[in-house]
Scaffold this motif. Sequence first.
Motif, mmCIF file in Angstrom:
data_model
loop_
_atom_site.group_PDB
_atom_site.id
_atom_site.type_symbol
_atom_site.label_atom_id
_atom_site.label_comp_id
_atom_site.label_asym_id
_atom_site.label_seq_id
_atom_site.Cartn_x
_atom_site.Cartn_y
_atom_site.Cartn_z
ATOM 1 N N ARG A 113 7.398 -5.049 123.469
ATOM 2 C CA ARG A 113 8.013 -4.022 124.324
ATOM 3 C C ARG A 113 8.147 -4.504 125.761
ATOM 4 O O ARG A 113 9.124 -4.178 126.450
ATOM 5 N N TYR A 114 7.174 -5.275 126.206
ATOM 6 C CA TYR A 114 7.246 -5.816 127.566
ATOM 7 C C TYR A 114 8.462 -6.727 127.719
ATOM 8 O O TYR A 114 9.223 -6.612 128.689
ATOM 9 N N MET A 115 8.655 -7.604 126.741
ATOM 10 C CA MET A 115 9.801 -8.512 126.818
ATOM 11 C C MET A 115 11.117 -7.753 126.721
ATOM 12 O O MET A 115 12.082 -8.060 127.429
ATOM 13 N N LEU A 116 11.153 -6.731 125.849
ATOM 14 C CA LEU A 116 12.380 -5.951 125.723
ATOM 15 C C LEU A 116 12.669 -5.166 126.996
ATOM 16 O O LEU A 116 13.836 -5.027 127.391
ATOM 17 N N ASP A 117 11.622 -4.649 127.628
ATOM 18 C CA ASP A 117 11.821 -3.937 128.892
ATOM 19 C C ASP A 117 12.346 -4.879 129.968
ATOM 20 O O ASP A 117 13.194 -4.498 130.788
ATOM 21 N N GLU A 118 11.818 -6.097 129.964
ATOM 22 C CA GLU A 118 12.291 -7.083 130.935
ATOM 23 C C GLU A 118 13.764 -7.399 130.722
ATOM 24 O O GLU A 118 14.535 -7.501 131.675
ATOM 25 N N ILE A 119 14.144 -7.539 129.448
ATOM 26 C CA ILE A 119 15.550 -7.829 129.150
ATOM 27 C C ILE A 119 16.415 -6.614 129.466
ATOM 28 O O ILE A 119 17.542 -6.741 129.957
ATOM 29 N N SER A 120 15.867 -5.421 129.189
ATOM 30 C CA SER A 120 16.623 -4.195 129.459
ATOM 31 C C SER A 120 16.953 -4.066 130.936
ATOM 32 O O SER A 120 17.952 -3.453 131.317
ATOM 33 N N ALA A 121 16.097 -4.623 131.781
ATOM 34 C CA ALA A 121 16.356 -4.566 133.218
ATOM 35 C C ALA A 121 17.647 -5.299 133.571
ATOM 36 O O ALA A 121 18.284 -5.016 134.586
ATOM 37 N N MET A 122 18.048 -6.246 132.718
ATOM 38 C CA MET A 122 19.291 -6.978 132.943
ATOM 39 C C MET A 122 20.460 -6.329 132.220
ATOM 40 O O MET A 122 21.611 -6.703 132.439
ATOM 41 N N GLY A 123 20.175 -5.370 131.346
ATOM 42 C CA GLY A 123 21.231 -4.762 130.535
ATOM 43 C C GLY A 123 21.265 -5.391 129.172
ATOM 44 O O GLY A 123 21.826 -6.475 128.997
ATOM 45 N N THR A 124 20.693 -4.716 128.208
ATOM 46 C CA THR A 124 20.588 -5.312 126.875
ATOM 47 C C THR A 124 21.900 -5.247 126.103
ATOM 48 O O THR A 124 22.091 -5.995 125.156
ATOM 49 N N ASN A 125 22.796 -4.337 126.504
ATOM 50 C CA ASN A 125 24.055 -4.205 125.764
ATOM 51 C C ASN A 125 25.205 -4.832 126.542
ATOM 52 O O ASN A 125 26.275 -4.244 126.705
ATOM 53 N N THR A 126 24.941 -6.024 127.058
ATOM 54 C CA THR A 126 25.978 -6.739 127.807
ATOM 55 C C THR A 126 26.354 -8.040 127.106
ATOM 56 O O THR A 126 25.541 -8.638 126.406
ATOM 57 N N ILE A 127 27.603 -8.438 127.342
ATOM 58 C CA ILE A 127 28.110 -9.707 126.807
ATOM 59 C C ILE A 127 28.706 -10.490 127.971
ATOM 60 O O ILE A 127 29.599 -10.000 128.679
ATOM 61 N N ASP A 128 28.216 -11.703 128.184
ATOM 62 C CA ASP A 128 28.722 -12.583 129.243
ATOM 63 C C ASP A 128 29.742 -13.539 128.662
ATOM 64 O O ASP A 128 29.564 -14.066 127.551
ATOM 65 N N ILE A 129 30.812 -13.786 129.430
ATOM 66 C CA ILE A 129 31.892 -14.691 129.007
ATOM 67 C C ILE A 129 31.981 -15.806 130.038
ATOM 68 O O ILE A 129 32.083 -15.547 131.248
ATOM 69 N N TYR A 130 31.947 -17.053 129.558
ATOM 70 C CA TYR A 130 31.983 -18.214 130.446
ATOM 71 C C TYR A 130 33.036 -19.200 129.946
ATOM 72 O O TYR A 130 33.294 -19.296 128.726
ATOM 73 N N PRO A 131 33.658 -19.969 130.855
ATOM 74 C CA PRO A 131 34.629 -20.985 130.429
ATOM 75 C C PRO A 131 33.928 -22.168 129.756
ATOM 76 O O PRO A 131 32.768 -22.465 130.049
ATOM 77 N N GLY A 132 34.608 -22.821 128.828
ATOM 78 C CA GLY A 132 34.040 -23.977 128.149
ATOM 79 C C GLY A 132 33.644 -23.659 126.717
ATOM 80 O O GLY A 132 33.770 -22.526 126.233
ATOM 81 N N ARG A 133 33.176 -24.692 126.039
ATOM 82 C CA ARG A 133 32.780 -24.525 124.636
ATOM 83 C C ARG A 133 31.361 -23.988 124.510
ATOM 84 O O ARG A 133 31.059 -23.276 123.567
ATOM 85 N N ASP A 134 30.484 -24.354 125.449
ATOM 86 C CA ASP A 134 29.092 -23.904 125.394
ATOM 87 C C ASP A 134 28.432 -24.288 126.709
ATOM 88 O O ASP A 134 29.055 -24.907 127.587
ATOM 89 N N TRP A 135 27.143 -23.948 126.816
ATOM 90 C CA TRP A 135 26.398 -24.315 128.017
ATOM 91 C C TRP A 135 26.440 -25.840 128.211
ATOM 92 O O TRP A 135 26.285 -26.599 127.273
ATOM 93 N N GLY A 136 26.668 -26.245 129.470
ATOM 94 C CA GLY A 136 26.644 -27.676 129.786
ATOM 95 C C GLY A 136 27.926 -28.406 129.466
ATOM 96 O O GLY A 136 27.960 -29.646 129.513
ATOM 97 N N ASP A 137 29.000 -27.662 129.144
ATOM 98 C CA ASP A 137 30.272 -28.314 128.828
ATOM 99 C C ASP A 137 30.831 -28.952 130.107
ATOM 100 O O ASP A 137 31.065 -28.271 131.110
ATOM 101 N N SER A 138 31.039 -30.273 130.074
ATOM 102 C CA SER A 138 31.510 -31.001 131.268
ATOM 103 C C SER A 138 32.948 -30.646 131.635
ATOM 104 O O SER A 138 33.377 -30.862 132.775
ATOM 105 N N ASP A 139 33.712 -30.077 130.678
ATOM 106 C CA ASP A 139 35.110 -29.726 130.946
ATOM 107 C C ASP A 139 35.259 -28.297 131.451
ATOM 108 O O ASP A 139 36.391 -27.837 131.685
ATOM 109 N N ALA A 140 34.142 -27.569 131.594
ATOM 110 C CA ALA A 140 34.239 -26.156 131.962
ATOM 111 C C ALA A 140 34.890 -25.985 133.333
ATOM 112 O O ALA A 140 35.637 -25.023 133.561
ATOM 113 N N ASP A 141 34.617 -26.921 134.270
ATOM 114 C CA ASP A 141 35.183 -26.788 135.616
ATOM 115 C C ASP A 141 36.700 -26.937 135.622
ATOM 116 O O ASP A 141 37.368 -26.513 136.577
ATOM 117 N N GLN A 142 37.277 -27.578 134.609
ATOM 118 C CA GLN A 142 38.725 -27.794 134.554
ATOM 119 C C GLN A 142 39.468 -26.615 133.941
ATOM 120 O O GLN A 142 40.697 -26.564 133.989
#
Length: 657
Positions: A306-335
Amino acid sequence: MSEPLLALEGVSRRYRCGDKEIEVLRDIDLTIETGEFVAIMGASGSGKSTLMNVLGCLDRPSAGRFRVSGVDVGELPPDALARLRRERFGFVFQRYHLLPHLSALDNVQVPSIYAGIAKPARVPRAHTLLAQLGLAERAGHRPNQLSGGQQQRVSIARALMNDADVILADEPTGALDSHSGREVMRILGELHAAGRTVVLVTHDEHVAAHADRIVEMRDGAIVGDRLRIQRSDRPAAGGASYATARAAAMSSHRLARAWAQAMQALASAWAALLAHRLRTGLTMLGIVIGIMAVVSIVAIGEGAKRYMLDEISAMGTNTIDIYPGRDWGDSDADQIKTLVAADVQALVNEPYVDSVTPGVYRSATVRHGNVDVRAAVSGVGERFFQVRGVTLAQGIAFDADAVRRHAQVAVLDANARRKLFGAHTDPIGQTILVGNVPCIVIGVAAEKDTRWGGGMSDLSVWVPYTTAGARLFGGRRLDGITVRIKAGQPGEAAERGIVELLTRRHGRKDFFTYNMDSVVKTVRSTGRALTLLLSLVAVVSLIVGGIGVMNIMLVSVTERTREIGIRMAVGARRADVMLQFLVEAVLVCLMGGAIGIALSFGAGAVFSAFVHQWSMVFSMGSVVFAVACSTAIGVAFGFIPARNAARLDPVEALARD
């Protein structure tokens, strides 16, 4: 011609001793009629006690036939023999054989308990019998508080409790002084005069002289049988009212009898446990530790989850982040420059979306007066604070008009406020430099105690994303988009919808998504797995505790063998003995479980006093599980000792010290 009350035909009894077989009774023929007073006399080792055990259905002949009122005893199963002992015979032993942890009144009641007689009927009768034998004032005393003569009279009252037709007395005066011995013989004479059949075993000629008939034994055989006094017209035994109660008990509903017997087994088990408090406490110790470990570990695991879930809830548990690139650390994301503000508007129109915010993230120097700090500067939309669940402690957030105008306004987090303005200066309306762009502070976010998505030492400044793109960092490309899903909408389905929409808009999938709901599921799954693992470790201690229960119950059976023999002699069936020991084991485990649960709650209170970030969370499920475990352990590990107790031979059990 009517059948004799007791009839032995060619009865022999042999015992195996190592490789040899010893014959204790040899070809006995004996008939005892209703209402007789018979003394079986002989020297020690002549077989007279063995003969009495056969007559009382405590022992079986090795050869020959023994009939009780025409019924062949050799063909009866153990429970039928127990019923015969309970209804037809009353035993008076040389060593009294009273249960030490019961009062005189409770000892007298034992046969009627196994007969299923209700308490309102049996208690007055027990009081009456004790009063008739001069023990009315001793009813509440235990055997060790009574003299030998008084204990023997309690034994006689017990023999009379179920209106036994036959009184079997084995050396009833052997352990008494002369005065007490004469008193006991007087009582047996009165019982005989009241119409009961009395069979007396003795080696004393003076005692045998009280009988009408003397059967003499030597070396396992009858060598004499003489009638001293011929009596006739003996009155029938009394107790019609109690006989009616006994008949009613036998005809009562089976479930009612079973419930009454279970309650009596519980009472007997409780009395036995109280009589051996130290042993009971040691038996419970392993269960207490095991249950406490299981409940505490489950509570710790639930609290951590519950502590971990509360911590995550503080960020919004029902959110979806969208980022450019194929995945984290993609070297082509800046392009990749296809993630733009128009995508935000397209997402806002989706039915499963609650709110959306674009994001431009950089690190920059923030200055106020002569204070310079390095902070995380985020260009966000007006819905950012709704999307991320950020509340303001001071001021206001910027609105859509400020975003449209590229307004030079900023919202600080609590850390940035402290670093730039200290604890006493009001930051609202003050001007700060973000990079080289002056911005007016319009709000301060409330402090959050969270370790997810940034530490407590991070400094955050939020400005409109249009201001960040046009005046701070340049360019229209977004570093990310965060979507808040409406409550009740499935996160996975929403994520698929977002991917399909943006793929159509971009012509290809040049982005990736990060669903906080999947993090929540991972945390929950990890928490369950960790709790299960730790619980399995704790269950090992429960099993060890259960083995301890079994070992001590086995020792208890050995120590209480004579008690088991006494209970069987007065009519307890194997099921009755097994039920009592099984109830004792379950009762020990349940008490241990209750103590373990209580200690767990105590440990939770201590834990909360020293750890303030999170606490142990107890659930009804874990308590029920602990109780179920306690019961199951009692049944599982108490079964073998209970079965061993039920299988004891009554004669051998009575002979144990």
